[in-house]
Design a protein around this motif. Structure first.
Motif, short mmCIF file in Angstrom:
data_model
loop_
_atom_site.label_atom_id
_atom_site.label_comp_id
_atom_site.label_asym_id
_atom_site.label_seq_id
_atom_site.Cartn_x
_atom_site.Cartn_y
_atom_site.Cartn_z
N GLU A 142 -13.40 -7.75 5.77
CA GLU A 142 -14.52 -7.17 5.03
C GLU A 142 -14.19 -5.76 4.56
OE1 GLU A 142 -19.29 -6.84 5.65
OE2 GLU A 142 -18.02 -6.25 7.31
N ARG A 143 -13.58 -4.99 5.43
CA ARG A 143 -13.21 -3.61 5.07
C ARG A 143 -12.20 -3.60 3.93
NH1 ARG A 143 -8.74 -0.79 6.47
NH2 ARG A 143 -8.85 1.48 6.60
N ALA A 144 -11.19 -4.45 4.03
CA ALA A 144 -10.13 -4.46 3.01
C ALA A 144 -10.66 -4.96 1.67
CB ALA A 144 -8.97 -5.33 3.48
N VAL A 145 -11.43 -6.04 1.68
CA VAL A 145 -11.96 -6.59 0.44
C VAL A 145 -12.94 -5.61 -0.20
CG1 VAL A 145 -13.37 -8.43 -0.55
CG2 VAL A 145 -11.60 -8.98 1.13
N GLY A 146 -13.78 -4.98 0.61
CA GLY A 146 -14.75 -4.03 0.08
C GLY A 146 -14.11 -2.79 -0.52
N SER A 147 -12.89 -2.48 -0.09
CA SER A 147 -12.20 -1.28 -0.59
C SER A 147 -10.95 -1.63 -1.38
CB SER A 147 -11.82 -0.37 0.59
OG SER A 147 -12.91 -0.12 1.44
N ILE A 148 -10.94 -2.82 -1.98
CA ILE A 148 -9.70 -3.32 -2.57
C ILE A 148 -9.17 -2.44 -3.68
CG2 ILE A 148 -10.90 -4.83 -4.20
CD1 ILE A 148 -7.61 -5.55 -2.32
N ARG A 149 -10.06 -1.84 -4.50
CA ARG A 149 -9.59 -0.99 -5.59
C ARG A 149 -8.90 0.25 -5.06
NH1 ARG A 149 -13.93 -3.71 -7.41
NH2 ARG A 149 -13.93 -4.45 -9.58
N THR A 150 -9.52 0.87 -4.04
CA THR A 150 -8.91 2.06 -3.44
C THR A 150 -7.59 1.72 -2.77
OG1 THR A 150 -11.10 3.03 -3.06
CG2 THR A 150 -9.27 3.92 -1.78
N ILE A 151 -7.56 0.59 -2.09
CA ILE A 151 -6.33 0.17 -1.40
C ILE A 151 -5.20 -0.06 -2.40
CG2 ILE A 151 -5.30 -1.73 -0.09
CD1 ILE A 151 -7.99 -1.94 1.41
N ARG A 152 -5.53 -0.77 -3.50
CA ARG A 152 -4.50 -1.03 -4.52
C ARG A 152 -4.02 0.28 -5.14
NH1 ARG A 152 -5.13 -6.35 -6.62
NH2 ARG A 152 -5.18 -7.71 -4.77
N ALA A 153 -4.98 1.14 -5.48
CA ALA A 153 -4.62 2.40 -6.13
C ALA A 153 -3.81 3.31 -5.22
CB ALA A 153 -5.88 3.13 -6.60
N SER A 154 -4.00 3.18 -3.91
CA SER A 154 -3.30 4.02 -2.94
C SER A 154 -1.97 3.42 -2.52
CB SER A 154 -4.18 4.22 -1.70
OG SER A 154 -5.42 4.80 -2.05
N GLY A 155 -1.64 2.26 -3.05
CA GLY A 155 -0.39 1.61 -2.66
C GLY A 155 -0.38 1.19 -1.20
N ALA A 156 -1.58 0.88 -0.68
CA ALA A 156 -1.70 0.57 0.75
C ALA A 156 -1.88 -0.92 1.02
CB ALA A 156 -2.87 1.35 1.35
N THR A 157 -1.61 -1.76 0.02
CA THR A 157 -1.86 -3.19 0.18
C THR A 157 -1.09 -3.78 1.35
OG1 THR A 157 -2.27 -3.41 -2.20
CG2 THR A 157 -1.78 -5.43 -0.97
N GLU A 158 0.19 -3.48 1.42
CA GLU A 158 1.02 -4.07 2.49
C GLU A 158 0.59 -3.58 3.87
OE1 GLU A 158 3.04 -6.51 1.99
OE2 GLU A 158 2.53 -6.41 -0.13
N ARG A 159 0.20 -2.29 3.96
CA ARG A 159 -0.24 -1.77 5.26
C ARG A 159 -1.53 -2.44 5.69
NH1 ARG A 159 1.06 3.16 2.84
NH2 ARG A 159 -1.12 3.83 2.78
N GLU A 160 -2.46 -2.66 4.74
CA GLU A 160 -3.71 -3.33 5.09
C GLU A 160 -3.46 -4.78 5.48
OE1 GLU A 160 -6.86 -2.18 5.48
OE2 GLU A 160 -5.87 -0.24 5.34
N ILE A 161 -2.56 -5.45 4.77
CA ILE A 161 -2.21 -6.82 5.14
C ILE A 161 -1.67 -6.87 6.56
CG2 ILE A 161 -0.60 -8.71 4.67
CD1 ILE A 161 -0.88 -8.05 1.69
N ALA A 162 -0.81 -5.90 6.88
CA ALA A 162 -0.23 -5.86 8.22
C ALA A 162 -1.30 -5.62 9.28
CB ALA A 162 0.84 -4.77 8.30
#
Length: 637
Positions: A231-251
């Motif tokens: 829920e946290r990752a999906v709700g913040s997906i734009r920020t996560i993508r823009a911050s280059g944090a996708t792989e860290r969130e997946i982990a």
């Protein structure tokens, strides 16, 4: 502030909740052990369906009688064949009992499946009703995704209690007792041997099943953390993508999924031990009966018909024993989940609303008055926030940033003797640096919390003497970053005013300068806003929240006005919206940009939970250094 150093995070309500069993949370943080349910706590869920369970019990008795009659009839058939006596209607009677027991079993299965579904529904209904009535402090101390997981995933395990755990419980018990009695009459010696073998295997199964309960509790807790993480990752997906944090969130999310998987493997490992134990017990019992029984037939102690009947009764024991083993396993899994469900059901609800209506407002009293108010968050909220802060520090340490030396939550009050008054019909602004206690003041006005000491007066009456529903009806509250609900514009507006007409909705939208939103879509107020209002701009979402509060026509508006992220045009529109709704109303506004409140009747300056100045803009520029600095930074002096 030195380069490479950041302030301690202020997103502390995003915390990890307590989960059962000593497990590891995200990034290795230890999760404290939570409560486990007892079988007694499971009974209320079953007793809601007493009538159906009674019918199932009656069917179980009839089915058990039909099943127990079959070995006896088989024995009679064998005896008549040996004696060359005509079978007559005996075979047809045997077929009738087989068909009867099958029909009863099928109908009983349907009732149990339906009742299991009803148990899940009733538990979800109770949980939903409980969660949405919890005090705000509980939401500040728990992750939303975990609460959602309890409603969805944990309740599903209760289904197994009836469909696997208690399926045919009465009938199987009768079959077990009847078979044992019949076997005792046929050959007590063989029965004693069977009891020894089966009893030893059941003892091992019961011992192993306690490990299933603990592992199930951990698994459900990890599923809850997984839901929160997704829920946290999906709700913040734009920020996560823009911050280059996708792989860290997946982990990070995968870490919770891995923990849930590991707990599931532990359950499978224990279950894998239970299945062969039951199989070995059956095989050994059969070998004992065939070996010892064959010897006793040869010695003349019993005849062949009796041995065959005994063997059939032995097989009849298999179903009750298998059901008992399945019940032990499924009930222990359900009790692990029920512990998490019961934890929520045992939480106190937000108090109310039995008190009588308060007296009419005092016409000469302030709309809102704080008198020496002190406030400290409850211990469980403080602990959750400190845990979240520690997790945040760990995250910052991973990217080599310093979290700073923030004062521990447990060592400070949020408000420290706050006193001010909001005159009726006035516009009052709360200003001050982040963490000064501004939003907390609005939470206290809405009675999301009560002050630790001091008093808050609403129209001259202590807020604690008013029912919350009555008190909140006097206020329109627009929180900072007010959520936009998925659905239409009208759905959002009618949240507090379900009977409002489309014309009413259009009127308040135009009052807050949202007329262009109506004009750009032919659906008007029925136009969709998208998930989290993604089809609206930030300023439009904020003004939509003001329109929602305005539609309810409250005498006082509480605006936690978030304009720091708005451009100049939207800021001006926000200011115009506030001016429009201020007519004939009392406003208490939190200002992040002083330009929106410089013409307020009263400005209250807060710092570290204390009031350090009150007055108009010009008065505060002259008298209050903090306000003067804020005004200089925003080019207002």
């Amino acid at each position: 502030m030195a380069r490479g150093t950041v302030e301690a995070p202020h997103f502390l309500p995003e915390v990890s909740m307590s989960v059962p069993a000593p497990a590891r949370g995200r990034r290795g943080r230890r999760v404290p052990e939570g409560p486990r349910a007892s079988f007694r706590q499971l009974l209320p869920f079953l007793l809601e369906h007493t009538r159906t369970l009674v019918v199932v019990g009656v069917l179980s008795v009839l089915g058990a009688a039909a099943t127990l009659a079959q070995p006896l009839l088989v024995g009679q058939v064998i005896s008549r064949v040996q004696e060359a006596v005509p079978l007559g209607a005996l075979v047809w009677l045997l077929v009738a009992f087989v068909v009867l027991s099958s029909v009863i079993s099928g109908f009983q299965h349907y009732l149990l499946q339906r009742t299991g579904t009803a148990v899940v529904f009733s538990s979800r209904r109770r949980l939903i009703g409980r969660i949405l009535r919890l005090p705000i402090s509980e939401f500040d101390a728990r992750r939303t995704g975990d609460l959602v997981s309890r409603v969805g995933t944990d309740t599903t395990l209760l289904y197994a209690v009836l469909t696997q755990g208690f399926a045919d419980a009465v009938g199987n018990a009768l079959i077990l007792v009847g078979a044992v009695i019949a076997m005792a009459f046929i050959d007590p010696l063989l029965l004693v041997l069977i009891v020894v073998v089966v009893g030893a295997s059941l003892a091992v199964v019961v011992l192993l099943s306690t490990r299933i309960r603990a592992a199930s509790a951990v698994q459900q807790a990890k599923v809850g953390e997984l839901s929160s993480g997704v829920e946290r990752a999906v709700g913040s997906i734009r920020t996560i993508r823009a911050s280059g944090a996708t792989e860290r969130e997946i982990a990070a999310v995968t870490e919770n999924a891995t923990a849930a998987y590991a707990a599931g493997v532990r359950i499978a490992r224990v279950s894998a031990l239970i299945v062969p134990i039951a199989f070995v017990a059956l095989q050994v019992s059969l070998l004992v009966v065939l070996g010892v029984g064959g010897y006793r037939v040869a010695s003349g102690a019993i005849d062949v018909a009796s041995l065959v009947t005994f063997v059939i009764f032995l097989f009849l024991l298999v179903q009750p024993l298998a059901s008992a083993i399945g019940a032990i396993t499924s009930v222990n899994q359900a009790l692990g989940a029920l512990g998490r469900i019961q934890e929520v059901l045992d939480l106190p609800l937000e108090e109310d609303d039995d008190r009588p209506s308060a007296a009419s407002p005092m016409t000469d009293a302030a709309a809102v008055e704080f008198r020496d108010v002190r406030f400290r968050y409850p211990d469980h909220v403080v602990k959750a926030r400190e845990a979240a802060a520690q997790e945040a520090r760990s995250v910052l340490a991973e990217v080599h940033l310093d979290a700073g030396d923030a004062e521990p939550e447990s060592d400070r009050e949020v408000l420290r003797g706050v006193s001010f008054a909001v005159p009726r019909g006035a516009r009052v602004a709360l200003v001050g640096p982040s963490g000064a206690g501004k939003s907390t003041i609005l939470s206290l006005v809405e009675r999301f919390y009560d002050p630790t000491s001091g008093a808050i007066l609403i129209d001259g009456t202590d807020a604690r003497d008013l029912a919350r529903t009555e008190l909140r009806a006097r206020f329109g509250y627009v929180e900072q970053d007010a959520p936009t609900l998925a659905g239409t514009i009208a759905d959002n507006l009618r949240l507090a005013s379900p009977d409002a007409t489309d014309a009413d909705c259009e009127r308040v939208l135009r009052a807050v300068n949202l007329g262009d939103v109506l004009e750009r879509n032919a659906l008007g107020v029925d136009a969709p806003v998208g998930e989290d209002g993604v089809m609206l701009s930030g300023g439009e979402r904020q003004r939509l929240a003001i329109a929602r509060a305005l539609l309810a026509a409250p005498p006082v508006l509480l605006l936690d006005e978030s304009t720091s992220s708005l451009d100049g045009v939207n800021e001006q529109r926000m200011r115009e919206a506030i001016d429009a709704v201020a007519t004939d109303r009392t406003l208490l506004v939190i200002a992040h940009r002083l330009s929106t409140v410089v013409d307020s009747d009263l400005i209250v300056v807060l710092e570290n939970g204390r009031v350090v100045g009150q007055g108009t803009h010009s008065e505060l520029v002259a008298s209050t250094p903090l306000y003067r600095d804020l005004a200089k930074h925003q080019l207002l002096v």
